[in-house]
Design a protein around this motif. Structure first.
Motif, PDB file in Angstrom:
ATOM      1  N   LYS A  13       0.769  -1.188  -0.187  1.00  0.00           N
ATOM      2  CA  LYS A  13       0.171  -0.077  -0.045  1.00  0.00           C
ATOM      3  C   LYS A  13       0.918   1.275   0.078  1.00  0.00           C
ATOM      4  O   LYS A  13       2.171   1.337   0.627  1.00  0.00           O
ATOM      5  CB  LYS A  13      -0.722   0.092   1.301  1.00  0.00           C
ATOM      6  CG  LYS A  13      -1.916  -0.903   1.305  1.00  0.00           C
ATOM      7  CD  LYS A  13      -3.413  -0.619   0.634  1.00  0.00           C
ATOM      8  CE  LYS A  13      -4.091   0.230   1.677  1.00  0.00           C
ATOM      9  NZ  LYS A  13      -5.411   0.633   1.293  1.00  0.00           N
ATOM     10  N   THR A 415      -8.444   0.136   4.704  1.00  0.00           N
ATOM     11  CA  THR A 415      -8.019  -1.499   4.660  1.00  0.00           C
ATOM     12  C   THR A 415      -8.997  -2.290   3.777  1.00  0.00           C
ATOM     13  O   THR A 415      -8.695  -3.381   3.376  1.00  0.00           O
ATOM     14  CB  THR A 415      -8.294  -2.238   6.014  1.00  0.00           C
ATOM     15  OG1 THR A 415      -9.341  -2.007   6.626  1.00  0.00           O
ATOM     16  CG2 THR A 415      -7.221  -1.617   6.788  1.00  0.00           C
ATOM     17  N   THR A 421      -4.171   5.412   0.412  1.00  0.00           N
ATOM     18  CA  THR A 421      -4.759   6.041   1.340  1.00  0.00           C
ATOM     19  C   THR A 421      -4.080   7.235   1.607  1.00  0.00           C
ATOM     20  O   THR A 421      -2.983   7.445   1.502  1.00  0.00           O
ATOM     21  CB  THR A 421      -4.324   5.202   3.055  1.00  0.00           C
ATOM     22  OG1 THR A 421      -5.169   3.987   2.884  1.00  0.00           O
ATOM     23  CG2 THR A 421      -5.309   6.110   4.097  1.00  0.00           C
ATOM     24  N   THR A 488      -0.744  -0.927   7.296  1.00  0.00           N
ATOM     25  CA  THR A 488      -1.005  -1.244   5.865  1.00  0.00           C
ATOM     26  C   THR A 488       0.038  -1.314   4.973  1.00  0.00           C
ATOM     27  O   THR A 488      -0.079  -1.782   3.957  1.00  0.00           O
ATOM     28  CB  THR A 488      -2.132   0.094   5.713  1.00  0.00           C
ATOM     29  OG1 THR A 488      -1.563   1.457   5.549  1.00  0.00           O
ATOM     30  CG2 THR A 488      -3.277   0.145   6.455  1.00  0.00           C
ATOM     31  N   SER A 491       1.389  -4.897   5.075  1.00  0.00           N
ATOM     32  CA  SER A 491       0.447  -6.100   4.820  1.00  0.00           C
ATOM     33  C   SER A 491       0.488  -6.506   3.474  1.00  0.00           C
ATOM     34  O   SER A 491      -0.107  -5.773   2.566  1.00  0.00           O
ATOM     35  CB  SER A 491      -0.921  -5.654   5.409  1.00  0.00           C
ATOM     36  OG  SER A 491      -1.958  -6.498   5.014  1.00  0.00           O
ATOM     37  N   LEU A 494      -3.612  -6.700   2.154  1.00  0.00           N
ATOM     38  CA  LEU A 494      -4.321  -5.583   1.782  1.00  0.00           C
ATOM     39  C   LEU A 494      -3.994  -5.336   0.238  1.00  0.00           C
ATOM     40  O   LEU A 494      -4.850  -4.253  -0.299  1.00  0.00           O
ATOM     41  CB  LEU A 494      -3.861  -4.392   2.559  1.00  0.00           C
ATOM     42  CG  LEU A 494      -4.478  -4.347   4.077  1.00  0.00           C
ATOM     43  CD1 LEU A 494      -3.862  -3.191   4.767  1.00  0.00           C
ATOM     44  CD2 LEU A 494      -5.871  -4.654   4.257  1.00  0.00           C
ATOM     45  N   TYR A 498     -10.646  -9.133  -1.423  1.00  0.00           N
ATOM     46  CA  TYR A 498     -11.684  -8.721  -0.567  1.00  0.00           C
ATOM     47  C   TYR A 498     -12.702  -9.495  -0.706  1.00  0.00           C
ATOM     48  O   TYR A 498     -13.395  -9.897  -1.768  1.00  0.00           O
ATOM     49  CB  TYR A 498     -11.937  -7.233  -1.083  1.00  0.00           C
ATOM     50  CG  TYR A 498     -13.357  -7.055  -0.480  1.00  0.00           C
ATOM     51  CD1 TYR A 498     -13.582  -6.140   0.803  1.00  0.00           C
ATOM     52  CD2 TYR A 498     -14.508  -6.928  -1.237  1.00  0.00           C
ATOM     53  CE1 TYR A 498     -14.842  -6.096   1.344  1.00  0.00           C
ATOM     54  CE2 TYR A 498     -15.672  -6.479  -0.938  1.00  0.00           C
ATOM     55  CZ  TYR A 498     -15.898  -5.911   0.272  1.00  0.00           C
ATOM     56  OH  TYR A 498     -17.127  -5.589   0.709  1.00  0.00           O
ATOM     57  N   ARG A 521      -9.899  -9.729   4.372  1.00  0.00           N
ATOM     58  CA  ARG A 521      -8.890  -9.451   2.938  1.00  0.00           C
ATOM     59  C   ARG A 521      -8.077 -10.468   3.302  1.00  0.00           C
ATOM     60  O   ARG A 521      -7.195 -10.936   4.456  1.00  0.00           O
ATOM     61  CB  ARG A 521      -8.136  -7.854   3.532  1.00  0.00           C
ATOM     62  CG  ARG A 521      -9.120  -6.892   3.295  1.00  0.00           C
ATOM     63  CD  ARG A 521      -9.785  -6.500   2.059  1.00  0.00           C
ATOM     64  NE  ARG A 521      -8.690  -6.727   1.076  1.00  0.00           N
ATOM     65  CZ  ARG A 521      -8.006  -5.853   0.542  1.00  0.00           C
ATOM     66  NH1 ARG A 521      -7.811  -4.567   1.422  1.00  0.00           N
ATOM     67  NH2 ARG A 521      -7.048  -6.018  -0.365  1.00  0.00           N
ATOM     68  N   VAL A 530     -11.652  -7.974   9.406  1.00  0.00           N
ATOM     69  CA  VAL A 530     -11.659  -6.644   9.962  1.00  0.00           C
ATOM     70  C   VAL A 530     -13.229  -6.413  10.212  1.00  0.00           C
ATOM     71  O   VAL A 530     -14.144  -6.807   9.602  1.00  0.00           O
ATOM     72  CB  VAL A 530     -11.607  -5.808   8.657  1.00  0.00           C
ATOM     73  CG1 VAL A 530     -11.432  -4.177   9.205  1.00  0.00           C
ATOM     74  CG2 VAL A 530      -9.912  -5.990   8.111  1.00  0.00           C
ATOM     75  N   ILE A 594      -8.682  -5.268  13.379  1.00  0.00           N
ATOM     76  CA  ILE A 594      -8.075  -6.243  12.478  1.00  0.00           C
ATOM     77  C   ILE A 594      -7.618  -7.310  12.808  1.00  0.00           C
ATOM     78  O   ILE A 594      -6.265  -7.438  13.491  1.00  0.00           O
ATOM     79  CB  ILE A 594      -7.000  -5.239  11.851  1.00  0.00           C
ATOM     80  CG1 ILE A 594      -7.694  -3.776  11.292  1.00  0.00           C
ATOM     81  CG2 ILE A 594      -6.368  -5.947  10.289  1.00  0.00           C
ATOM     82  CD1 ILE A 594      -6.895  -2.612  10.723  1.00  0.00           C
TER      83      ILE A 594
END
Length: 597
Positions: A13, A415, A421, A488, A491, A494, A498, A521, A530, A594
């Motif tokens: 991410k 997430t 993000t 994040t 991970s 991620l 999903y 995830r 999550v 999480i």
């Protein structure tokens, strides 16, 4: 051939930290409406010290977006540096809008300690950011420029916008602007608004010399635009005729599947409008200075063919350039991503707008599943945010109301997909945007005025950047953001798949509050469950269900599996029986978990 022992680096991410550059380092807390620099202060490039950048990096950030860098209109006398004065009649605020750019080849003089060396000071900031592990993003505003655009810094052979325009016609393909022949521009009038709050100023006379008048930035074709139009700017012509038809080559069928190299090759021998060339040169100028990417303002007001032309040229220079666009029409998302070669678009009208409705009690979280599934083919490209310079602050009374109520929103935002993000400076310490800057009004941190940002200033602590003045709640919030964002970044799950588990839990789990939302995830190496609680009043004690198809995909046998919670360090058990998983948990108001298998 790759050595078998060589590790393969998996993509992770990205996290963008948007900072309004002139506000970041400002230590002044006066906040007088319409205040001057002397009264209210201003931040500088040099305020981004190594320590400041290290702390931003440690928050869990990969890219820093320095908003408001290109030289835009400001109400301040810089004539001794050869810069012409700007007219308050066509400037919003005293500090000016960063989206009314006056000179694309230089930077805002307010941001420099030595105005004569303002560009060198920004170049030093680019180098300092890189040294501290941060990639640099700046704005490009392609749809419109300041009414009084005048570059003092054009490279050799570069002419200003409009320099060669035929102003006797409304439209010509290679004109940079649209004109209203025979009519002079008139400053818009209003019963409720006065430039500079009504302060006397020699240029604030209700007049601005422009003949013939140009179309206004938002597309108004009136010589006297409305006070609510983007009257401080003029619209750039990209070869779209006044009737909406295109006056340039179009991409052939199938180019939605081709890469930037093939797009670049397509445009190599094509004759394109002059504005296309001007903006491409601007972007490449900044890429050559070490800028790592751009945020494109109102990109959907410019045809996607231009973006193919410009973005492919950028990627030829820097294949890893980070290209983020402001696009609000979901029907056009795929055109701007696949044909326009954008890396990322704002996920505003889907995820952001729905989360805002949820936290305000106007919607349930359930439709988030449909939103995510509807964008599955482009989910990686849809950047998530809750705060930015245009929007109401997450912690403001007109959004979540408190920073704590915003916590489940940022957990889900960060997430639920593989997209980057973005957070806005001060968000991580609960900045609520209470200040009335003058032109800028509360709930948003003003982008038009000289103001201080109180919660952020407490973290800045007089330039120590150690959080020394934060309240205990603000410290806890920043620590929460740091744990979340750093998780994040590291991970694998991620960046994987999903799947919602909301439906089974809403239908079958006893005491599953309507304010809860849950999903999984997962990747080959990591499995996450999550759960977020949007309710700010209800603690839920439940046995969360993990459906049989997930248990089968994860190859889990009957038995117990330990879970580690990634935000708070607690533990839980996943119990698999009869092919179904269950987790006993108690989730408090505004809390999120999480769980990592």
């Amino acid at each position: 051939m790759k050595n078998k022992t060589e590790a393969v680096t998996q993509p992770k991410k990205a996290v963008v930290y948007q900072v309004f550059t002139r506000l970041f380092g400002n230590k002044n807390s006066t906040n007088k409406p319409w205040g001057t620099i002397e009264e209210n202060g201003v931040g500088k490039f040099n305020d981004f010290t190594d320590k400041a950048l290290q702390e931003i990096k440690k928050l869990g950030v990969t890219h820093i977006w320095y908003t408001g860098v290109p030289h835009h209109d400001v109400i301040r006398d810089y004539t001794k540096y050869g810069i012409s004065n700007d007219d308050p009649d066509v400037v919003k605020g005293r500090a000016g809008s960063p989206y009314a750019v006056k000179d694309y080849y230089n930077v805002n003089p307010d941001l420099a300690v030595d105005v004569s060396k303002r560009l060198e000071e920004f170049e030093a900031l680019i180098a300092r950011s890189h040294k501290n592990g941060l990639k640099v993003i700046i704005d490009i505003v392609p749809n419109h420029i300041a009414r009084n655009y005048q570059s003092l810094s054009n490279p050799k052979g570069v002419k200003d916008f409009g320099a060669d325009d035929n102003t006797s016609v409304e439209y010509a393909r290679d004109n940079n602007f649209y004109y209203i022949p025979g009519k002079a521009f008139e400053v818009p009038t209003s019963d409720s608004y006065r430039p500079l709050g009504g302060e006397k100023h020699p240029m604030a006379d209700g007049k601005f010399a422009e003949f013939p008048a140009k179309w206004t930035g938002n597309g108004s074709r009136e010589a006297k635009p409305d006070i609510n139009d983007w009257y401080e700017t003029v619209k750039v012509n990209y070869g779209i005729k006044p009737d909406g038809t295109k006056d340039f080559p179009e991409l052939p069928a199938g180019y939605d599947t081709k890469d930037y190299k093939e797009h670049f090759a397509f445009w190599k021998d094509k004759d394109v409008p002059d504005s296309w060339k001007k903006f491409r040169e601007i972007a490449l100028y900044w890429i050559a200075k070490g800028v790592d990417g751009f945020r494109y303002d109102m990109a959907e007001m410019v045809p996607h063919e231009f973006w193919s032309y410009m973005n492919s040229a950028i990627k030829m220079k820097n294949p890893n350039a980070f290209l983020l666009a402001e696009v609000y029409n979901p029907k056009e998302y795929r055109n701007y991503i696949k044909l326009g070669k954008m890396d990322y678009l704002y996920d505003k009208v889907e995820t952001y707008d729905h989360l805002k409705a949820v936290i305000q009690g106007n919607a349930l979280p359930d439709p988030l599943s449909d939103i995510q599934n509807s964008m599955m083919d482009i989910e990686h490209h849809m950047l998530h945010f809750l705060d930015n310079h245009d929007e109401q602050r997450l912690a403001s009374k007109d959004f979540a109301g408190t920073p704590e109520k915003g916590k489940p929103l940022i957990v889900l935002s960060a997430t639920i997909s593989s997209s980057p993000t973005m957070i806005y400076f001060g968000q991580e310490v609960g900045e609520a945007g209470h200040e009335d800057g003058g032109f800028g009004k509360p709930t948003r941190t003003s982008i038009f005025d000289y103001v201080g940002v109180p919660s952020h200033q407490r973290w800045m602590n007089g330039g120590k950047f150690d959080g020394g003045q934060l309240t205990p709640k603000e410290k806890d919030l920043r620590d929460f953001y740091s744990r979340l964002l750093n998780f994040t970044l590291n991970s694998d799950a991620l960046m994987g798949k999903y799947q919602e588990i909301q439906t089974i839990n809403r239908n079958e789990t006893k005491d599953y509050d309507p304010g809860l939302y849950s999903y999984v995830r997962y990747s080959a190496t990591e499995k996450l469950i999550v759960v977020v609680n949007f309710s700010w009043v209800t603690t839920s004690n439940i046995e969360l269900k993990v459906p049989a198809d997930i248990i089968a995909k994860w190859n889990l046998k009957e038995g117990q599996y330990p879970l580690e919670e990634q935000l708070y360090g607690s533990t839980a058990q996943l119990i698999v029986a009869n092919g179904i998983g269950t987790i006993k948990l108690s989730i408090k108001p505004s809390e999120s978990f999480i769980f990592k298998l």
